[in-house]
Design a protein around this motif. Sequence first.
Motif: not given
Length: 112
Positions: A57-64, A66-71
Amino acid sequence: MDKAHPGGAEGQGAWPWPGTREIRGRIESVQDTRKITNAMYLIASTKMRKARKELDRTRPYFEAMRGEIKRVFRTAKRRGEPLFLSDGRHQPLGGDLRVSGDDGGQGNGGCI
């Protein structure tokens, strides 16, 4: 006088085998332990299933996130922000990345 162990040498002591009542008691004890172990297994598997469901359930939030931190870090490297990069003579400076959500007007900003 002690009964000798069948087929054994003299002086080996008392009859070493348990009686029928003791054997039945041990069998019941093992069966009770097996029931408890099975119940513990069922509880653990239920908790594991619940934890996996939460993770999914939380995986999509984690991936989003992580993507923002990389950006953020990619953008900072291109601009040469001193908070994230060293100038070659000093250690890289530390910094905080604060992430907040909509706190619904509760006042603390929902910072993590």
